[in-house]
Write an enzyme that holds these catalytic residues in place. Sequence first.
Site, PDB file in Angstrom:
ATOM      1  N   GLY A   1     -36.577 -25.281 -54.186  1.00  0.00           N
ATOM      2  CA  GLY A   1     -37.606 -25.159 -55.222  1.00  0.00           C
ATOM      3  C   GLY A   1     -37.841 -26.440 -56.020  1.00  0.00           C
ATOM      4  O   GLY A   1     -38.603 -26.431 -56.986  1.00  0.00           O
TER       5      GLY A   1
ATOM      6  N   LYS B   1     -32.989 -15.433 -53.587  1.00  0.00           N
ATOM      7  CA  LYS B   1     -33.134 -14.051 -53.141  1.00  0.00           C
ATOM      8  C   LYS B   1     -31.961 -13.199 -53.621  1.00  0.00           C
ATOM      9  O   LYS B   1     -30.819 -13.656 -53.593  1.00  0.00           O
ATOM     10  CB  LYS B   1     -33.201 -14.018 -51.611  1.00  0.00           C
ATOM     11  CG  LYS B   1     -34.409 -14.757 -51.065  1.00  0.00           C
ATOM     12  CD  LYS B   1     -34.252 -15.053 -49.588  1.00  0.00           C
ATOM     13  CE  LYS B   1     -35.395 -15.963 -49.121  1.00  0.00           C
ATOM     14  NZ  LYS B   1     -35.125 -16.522 -47.780  1.00  0.00           N
TER      15      LYS B   1
ATOM     16  N   GLU C   1     -51.222 -27.225 -51.897  1.00  0.00           N
ATOM     17  CA  GLU C   1     -51.824 -26.037 -51.293  1.00  0.00           C
ATOM     18  C   GLU C   1     -52.212 -25.038 -52.374  1.00  0.00           C
ATOM     19  O   GLU C   1     -51.814 -25.176 -53.541  1.00  0.00           O
ATOM     20  CB  GLU C   1     -50.884 -25.397 -50.244  1.00  0.00           C
ATOM     21  CG  GLU C   1     -49.625 -24.781 -50.825  1.00  0.00           C
ATOM     22  CD  GLU C   1     -48.616 -24.312 -49.771  1.00  0.00           C
ATOM     23  OE1 GLU C   1     -48.695 -24.701 -48.587  1.00  0.00           O
ATOM     24  OE2 GLU C   1     -47.716 -23.554 -50.158  1.00  0.00           O
TER      25      GLU C   1
ATOM     26  N   GLU D   1     -42.649 -22.195 -44.659  1.00  0.00           N
ATOM     27  CA  GLU D   1     -41.678 -23.130 -44.076  1.00  0.00           C
ATOM     28  C   GLU D   1     -40.813 -22.481 -42.999  1.00  0.00           C
ATOM     29  O   GLU D   1     -40.739 -21.258 -42.893  1.00  0.00           O
ATOM     30  CB  GLU D   1     -40.792 -23.771 -45.152  1.00  0.00           C
ATOM     31  CG  GLU D   1     -39.826 -22.828 -45.814  1.00  0.00           C
ATOM     32  CD  GLU D   1     -38.778 -23.576 -46.651  1.00  0.00           C
ATOM     33  OE1 GLU D   1     -38.559 -24.776 -46.448  1.00  0.00           O
ATOM     34  OE2 GLU D   1     -38.155 -22.927 -47.510  1.00  0.00           O
TER      35      GLU D   1
ATOM     36  N   TYR E   1     -52.192 -21.963 -54.746  1.00  0.00           N
ATOM     37  CA  TYR E   1     -51.078 -21.242 -55.358  1.00  0.00           C
ATOM     38  C   TYR E   1     -51.407 -19.753 -55.431  1.00  0.00           C
ATOM     39  O   TYR E   1     -52.480 -19.374 -55.898  1.00  0.00           O
ATOM     40  CB  TYR E   1     -50.831 -21.794 -56.769  1.00  0.00           C
ATOM     41  CG  TYR E   1     -49.678 -21.132 -57.480  1.00  0.00           C
ATOM     42  CD1 TYR E   1     -48.364 -21.343 -57.059  1.00  0.00           C
ATOM     43  CD2 TYR E   1     -49.897 -20.279 -58.566  1.00  0.00           C
ATOM     44  CE1 TYR E   1     -47.311 -20.733 -57.705  1.00  0.00           C
ATOM     45  CE2 TYR E   1     -48.837 -19.662 -59.226  1.00  0.00           C
ATOM     46  CZ  TYR E   1     -47.548 -19.892 -58.788  1.00  0.00           C
ATOM     47  OH  TYR E   1     -46.498 -19.291 -59.427  1.00  0.00           O
TER      48      TYR E   1
ATOM     49  N   ARG F   1     -31.919 -22.351 -39.024  1.00  0.00           N
ATOM     50  CA  ARG F   1     -30.493 -21.968 -39.099  1.00  0.00           C
ATOM     51  C   ARG F   1     -30.405 -20.440 -39.213  1.00  0.00           C
ATOM     52  O   ARG F   1     -31.417 -19.776 -39.350  1.00  0.00           O
ATOM     53  CB  ARG F   1     -29.863 -22.570 -40.348  1.00  0.00           C
ATOM     54  CG  ARG F   1     -30.639 -22.189 -41.595  1.00  0.00           C
ATOM     55  CD  ARG F   1     -29.945 -22.557 -42.891  1.00  0.00           C
ATOM     56  NE  ARG F   1     -30.869 -22.656 -43.997  1.00  0.00           N
ATOM     57  CZ  ARG F   1     -31.351 -21.660 -44.703  1.00  0.00           C
ATOM     58  NH1 ARG F   1     -31.008 -20.416 -44.414  1.00  0.00           N
ATOM     59  NH2 ARG F   1     -32.193 -21.859 -45.699  1.00  0.00           N
TER      60      ARG F   1
ATOM     61  N   VAL G   1     -28.685 -16.149 -44.794  1.00  0.00           N
ATOM     62  CA  VAL G   1     -27.783 -15.220 -45.493  1.00  0.00           C
ATOM     63  C   VAL G   1     -28.155 -13.768 -45.155  1.00  0.00           C
ATOM     64  O   VAL G   1     -27.296 -12.932 -44.881  1.00  0.00           O
ATOM     65  CB  VAL G   1     -27.881 -15.427 -47.029  1.00  0.00           C
ATOM     66  CG1 VAL G   1     -27.054 -14.378 -47.769  1.00  0.00           C
ATOM     67  CG2 VAL G   1     -27.465 -16.834 -47.421  1.00  0.00           C
TER      68      VAL G   1
HETATM   69  P1  ADP Z   1     -38.128 -24.541 -50.987  1.00  0.00           P
HETATM   70  O1  ADP Z   1     -37.878 -25.093 -49.615  1.00  0.00           O
HETATM   71  O2  ADP Z   1     -37.984 -25.569 -52.080  1.00  0.00           O
HETATM   72  O3  ADP Z   1     -37.387 -23.273 -51.240  1.00  0.00           O
HETATM   73  P2  ADP Z   1     -40.605 -23.064 -50.343  1.00  0.00           P
HETATM   74  O4  ADP Z   1     -41.799 -23.669 -49.714  1.00  0.00           O
HETATM   75  O5  ADP Z   1     -39.758 -22.158 -49.487  1.00  0.00           O
HETATM   76  O6  ADP Z   1     -39.704 -24.235 -51.013  1.00  0.00           O
HETATM   77  O7  ADP Z   1     -41.020 -22.273 -51.634  1.00  0.00           O
HETATM   78  C1  ADP Z   1     -40.060 -21.679 -52.488  1.00  0.00           C
HETATM   79  C2  ADP Z   1     -40.694 -20.604 -53.329  1.00  0.00           C
HETATM   80  O8  ADP Z   1     -41.733 -21.193 -54.165  1.00  0.00           O
HETATM   81  C3  ADP Z   1     -41.404 -19.496 -52.545  1.00  0.00           C
HETATM   82  O9  ADP Z   1     -40.499 -18.452 -52.144  1.00  0.00           O
HETATM   83  C4  ADP Z   1     -42.400 -19.013 -53.585  1.00  0.00           C
HETATM   84  O10 ADP Z   1     -41.773 -18.138 -54.501  1.00  0.00           O
HETATM   85  C5  ADP Z   1     -42.809 -20.300 -54.304  1.00  0.00           C
HETATM   86  N1  ADP Z   1     -44.020 -20.888 -53.672  1.00  0.00           N
HETATM   87  C6  ADP Z   1     -44.054 -21.848 -52.714  1.00  0.00           C
HETATM   88  N2  ADP Z   1     -45.340 -22.104 -52.346  1.00  0.00           N
HETATM   89  C7  ADP Z   1     -46.129 -21.270 -53.059  1.00  0.00           C
HETATM   90  C8  ADP Z   1     -47.547 -21.028 -53.133  1.00  0.00           C
HETATM   91  N3  ADP Z   1     -48.402 -21.699 -52.389  1.00  0.00           N
HETATM   92  N4  ADP Z   1     -47.988 -20.087 -53.993  1.00  0.00           N
HETATM   93  C9  ADP Z   1     -47.109 -19.390 -54.765  1.00  0.00           C
HETATM   94  N5  ADP Z   1     -45.791 -19.569 -54.759  1.00  0.00           N
HETATM   95  C10 ADP Z   1     -45.284 -20.494 -53.924  1.00  0.00           C
END
Ligand code: ADP
Length: 449
Positions: free
Chosen positions: A169, A241, A204, A292, A206, A296, A299
């Site tokens: 995050g 999570k 991107e 993404e 939101y 791997r 959990v």
């Molecule tokens: P990281 O690899 O840092 O965990 P992610 O791309 O998996 O990043 O995003 C982590 C979290 O951020 C997501 O589970 C979601 O809650 C929030 N998030 C990411 N992109 C968006 C988006 N485009 N719109 C709303 N929330 C987002």
Amino acid sequence: MASGLFKKVLIANRGEIALRVICACKDLGIQTVAVYSEADRHSLPVRFADQAICIGPARSARSYLDIPSIISAAEITNVDAIHPGYGFLSENAGFAEVCRVSGIKFIGPDPEVISSMGIKERARAIMKEHGVPILPGSEGVLSSAEEAIGTANRIGYPVILKASAGGGGRGMRVCNSAEELPNLLAQAQNEAGAAFSSADVYLEKYIRAPRHIEFQLLADEHGNVEILGERECSIQRRHQKLLEESPSPALRAEVRKRVETKLKDAIKAIGYSNAGTVEFLMDEKGDLFFIEVNARIQVEHPVTEMVTGVDLVKAQIRIAAGEKLPEILGGKVERRGHAIECRINAENPENFQPSPGRITGFNLPGGIGIRVDTHAHQDGVIPPYYDSLVAKLIAHGRDRDEAIQRMKRALDLFVVEGIHTSIPLHKRILNEKDFVDGNFDTNFITRWT
Ligand code: ADP
């Protein structure tokens, strides 16, 4: 069993996942080597592995992240393969490469695939090319504030700036207007540069109230790919999570089918092998958008195992040994019933502060439909140096209602004394009407606090 299966596997991890990998190896008749830090000397993986080697002090940088120490342990014990678990070195392409040059099989995708999936903006472009839906956004990395404003004006606010090499995050900024965009872009770039040694940022659309839905896949080294359904992971706190389930109570069958078909093609084209997870966000209309790839084991993999009956860790090992997926899966994979996982963390349920320490009283629940994956035990210690996971409690039932009932019963019988845990928090979640109705998004916990 194919004759080419490994004789000995080293587990470059700790805690419940190290124990989980030891169990899979025992089922396959493979010898195991545990590596441990001084803080984990008395842990169960050390006790139950065939051999155990201390690789350094408590601090992970000098033990579980120390590549030379781990490779030396692998060479001394003469293992054929290394299972990295999750976290630590599991998505480190450099580590996978060192394993390769050392003649040790890394149980995961090839280093080239790990590194291309780790560059999120690249993974996004690859998915788009194969027809997997992505959120509207920039074409690759942003080169200037003007370009960012142009893109954001075209797709509409709010938008999110994300670090291409990001994780956990960090390097993300939500932006509501053109005025604040240049500043937020600079912040995201700085944070990304400091945390990931790459200041690349993309943008991107939101989604304000998304659901987090991810697909489990297995791919062998011969071009066979199987998608094993989805997990709903929207019950989170600060992007961590807390509770996961399969199937998602919100995903429409038609969307599931469409996304699984596209994903299968994309994964094949990427040349992905071993286990992986592809994460999506669901918008208010119920459509999915790729965010993404996690290259791997996750959990939350047990919920998929309970529903499909496939041992994912065993499958990982057999795939790495060169076996073919149809042999490993032995026919069509049916999806049966519903499974829920509660992450039992050592933390104060009031303020979510970590609560490491000695466990003075312990009772594990059991009975029909219950599985517990844990390294914790009576008089065991949860050290302060690593993640706070104490146990994963998994309930399976014929349907979601039965899984919820069984989970509630198991939480009532689960006793952990001496430290605080998230058990009371999970009891509360399971009694919320919106949770029971399947009516929630990633802001579910935030709304309480
Ligand atoms: P990281 O690899 O840092 O965990 P992610 O791309 O998996 O990043 O995003 C982590 C979290 O951020 C997501 O589970 C979601 O809650 C929030 N998030 C990411 N992109 C968006 C988006 N485009 N719109 C709303 N929330 C987002």
